[in-house]
Motif scaffolding. Structure first.
Motif, mmCIF file in Angstrom:
data_model
loop_
_atom_site.group_PDB
_atom_site.id
_atom_site.type_symbol
_atom_site.label_atom_id
_atom_site.label_comp_id
_atom_site.label_asym_id
_atom_site.label_seq_id
_atom_site.Cartn_x
_atom_site.Cartn_y
_atom_site.Cartn_z
ATOM 1 N N UNK A 36 0.833 -1.183 0.000
ATOM 2 C CA UNK A 36 0.000 0.000 0.000
ATOM 3 C C UNK A 36 0.875 1.243 0.000
ATOM 4 N N UNK A 38 0.783 5.449 0.974
ATOM 5 C CA UNK A 38 0.030 6.461 1.686
ATOM 6 C C UNK A 38 0.701 7.813 1.531
ATOM 7 N N UNK A 41 -1.847 13.009 4.706
ATOM 8 C CA UNK A 41 -3.245 13.443 4.863
ATOM 9 C C UNK A 41 -4.216 12.647 3.989
ATOM 10 N N UNK A 42 -3.820 11.449 3.607
ATOM 11 C CA UNK A 42 -4.725 10.571 2.856
ATOM 12 C C UNK A 42 -4.698 9.176 3.449
ATOM 13 N N UNK A 43 -5.731 8.394 3.120
ATOM 14 C CA UNK A 43 -5.722 7.004 3.518
ATOM 15 C C UNK A 43 -4.825 6.192 2.602
ATOM 16 N N UNK A 44 -4.372 5.025 3.042
ATOM 17 C CA UNK A 44 -3.538 4.180 2.189
ATOM 18 C C UNK A 44 -4.266 3.773 0.915
ATOM 19 N N UNK A 46 -4.105 0.838 -2.228
ATOM 20 C CA UNK A 46 -3.569 -0.426 -2.717
ATOM 21 C C UNK A 46 -2.713 -0.187 -3.949
ATOM 22 N N UNK A 49 -0.312 -6.626 -5.430
ATOM 23 C CA UNK A 49 -0.383 -7.822 -4.594
ATOM 24 C C UNK A 49 0.139 -9.021 -5.372
ATOM 25 N N UNK A 87 3.839 0.624 2.498
ATOM 26 C CA UNK A 87 3.666 -0.435 3.483
ATOM 27 C C UNK A 87 3.635 -1.804 2.807
ATOM 28 N N UNK A 98 -9.917 -10.734 6.742
ATOM 29 C CA UNK A 98 -9.725 -9.537 5.954
ATOM 30 C C UNK A 98 -9.022 -8.418 6.680
ATOM 31 N N UNK A 99 -8.636 -8.628 7.925
ATOM 32 C CA UNK A 99 -7.958 -7.566 8.658
ATOM 33 C C UNK A 99 -6.580 -7.312 8.064
ATOM 34 N N UNK A 100 -6.215 -6.052 8.000
ATOM 35 C CA UNK A 100 -4.887 -5.689 7.538
ATOM 36 C C UNK A 100 -4.050 -5.268 8.737
ATOM 37 N N UNK A 102 -0.688 -3.445 9.587
ATOM 38 C CA UNK A 102 0.336 -2.610 8.989
ATOM 39 C C UNK A 102 1.590 -2.602 9.837
ATOM 40 N N UNK A 103 2.744 -2.712 9.165
ATOM 41 C CA UNK A 103 4.025 -2.524 9.820
ATOM 42 C C UNK A 103 4.397 -1.060 9.796
ATOM 43 N N UNK A 104 5.672 -0.794 9.972
ATOM 44 C CA UNK A 104 6.120 0.596 10.121
ATOM 45 C C UNK A 104 6.160 1.352 8.799
#
Lengths: 112, 115
Positions: A36, A38, A41-44, A46, A49, A87, A98-100, A102-104
């Motif tokens: 992903x 990012x 000021x925005x959401x990640x 996709x 994959x 990410x 379906x949970x994501x 996220x790492x650092x």
């Protein structure tokens, strides 16, 4: 869940190819690798994959070696607008509902 | 792709009050997710919201602090209760792609500042 390790930050210049490698030594058989992007000021969003070998789309390529313990996101000829946090996620569609997780992430800075 | 909107986009709240964040999707989705992103940090999943059932919370998050509603297949709310400065974060909702659970679409986020 397989833990992922990425460089915290990377610098590049416009027009260069950028490769961000993610380590996931404990990846399970059913796990997929997802990236992903990012912007501030925005959401990640996709990007790409894959499960094995190579995947390419209009934005990036994803290289996965045979042992799948790492993966490399390749961004061809980056521009200033590619400055973002990237990410790497390793997830199984079967187990986490379906949970994501996220790492650092890797903060990519593209300079003129 | 799904288009997701969140309201408000940002807010400044006083300690001890609550903020309710709305998430609206342009298509019907089964599962919606709420994330928190603290300043300079990655995203942390708060809970999963299914229509017609109680939300499922991740470790470290409780319903009393983060009550969630999911009245229909296109809408959800997250309330952050009894605010403290530590709750200052960006809160994001997301939905799954209709045939790929590992591909999600995210809203633009709600930036909360607690004074």
């Amino acid at each position: 869940l397989a833990k992922t390790t990425q460089p915290i930050s990377m610098d590049s210049y416009e027009g260069q190819e950028v490769n961000i490698t993610c380590s996931h030594n404990n990846i399970a058989t059913n796990d997929y690798i997802t990236w992903y992007q990012q912007f501030p000021s925005q959401g990640p969003r996709f990007i790409i994959q894959g499960y094995k070998t190579k995947v390419t789309n209009e934005v990036a390529s994803l290289f996965i070696p045979a042992d799948r313990k790492s993966s490399t996101l390749s961004l061809p000829r980056v521009s200033l607008s590619d400055t973002a946090v990237y990410y790497c996620l390793v997830q199984s569609p079967d187990n986490q509902g379906g949970k994501l997780i996220f790492g650092q992430g890797t903060e990519l800075s593209v300079k003129p | 792709s799904a288009v997701i909107s969140q309201k408000p986009s940002r807010d400044i709240c006083q300690r001890g009050t609550s903020l309710t964040i709305q998430c609206q999707v342009d298509s019907q989705v089964t599962m919606m997710f709420w994330y928190r992103q603290q300043p300079g940090q990655s995203l942390t999943l708060i809970a999963t919201a299914n229509q017609g059932s109680e939300a499922t919370y991740e470790s470290g998050f409780v319903i009393d602090k983060f009550p969630i509603s999911r009245p229909n297949l296109t809408f959800s709310t997250l309330t952050v209760s009894n605010l403290s400065p530590e709750d200052s974060s960006i809160y994001l909702c997301s939905v799954e792609h209709f045939n790929n659970r590992l591909k999600q679409f995210f809203g633009p986020g709600t930036r909360l500042t607690v004074l």
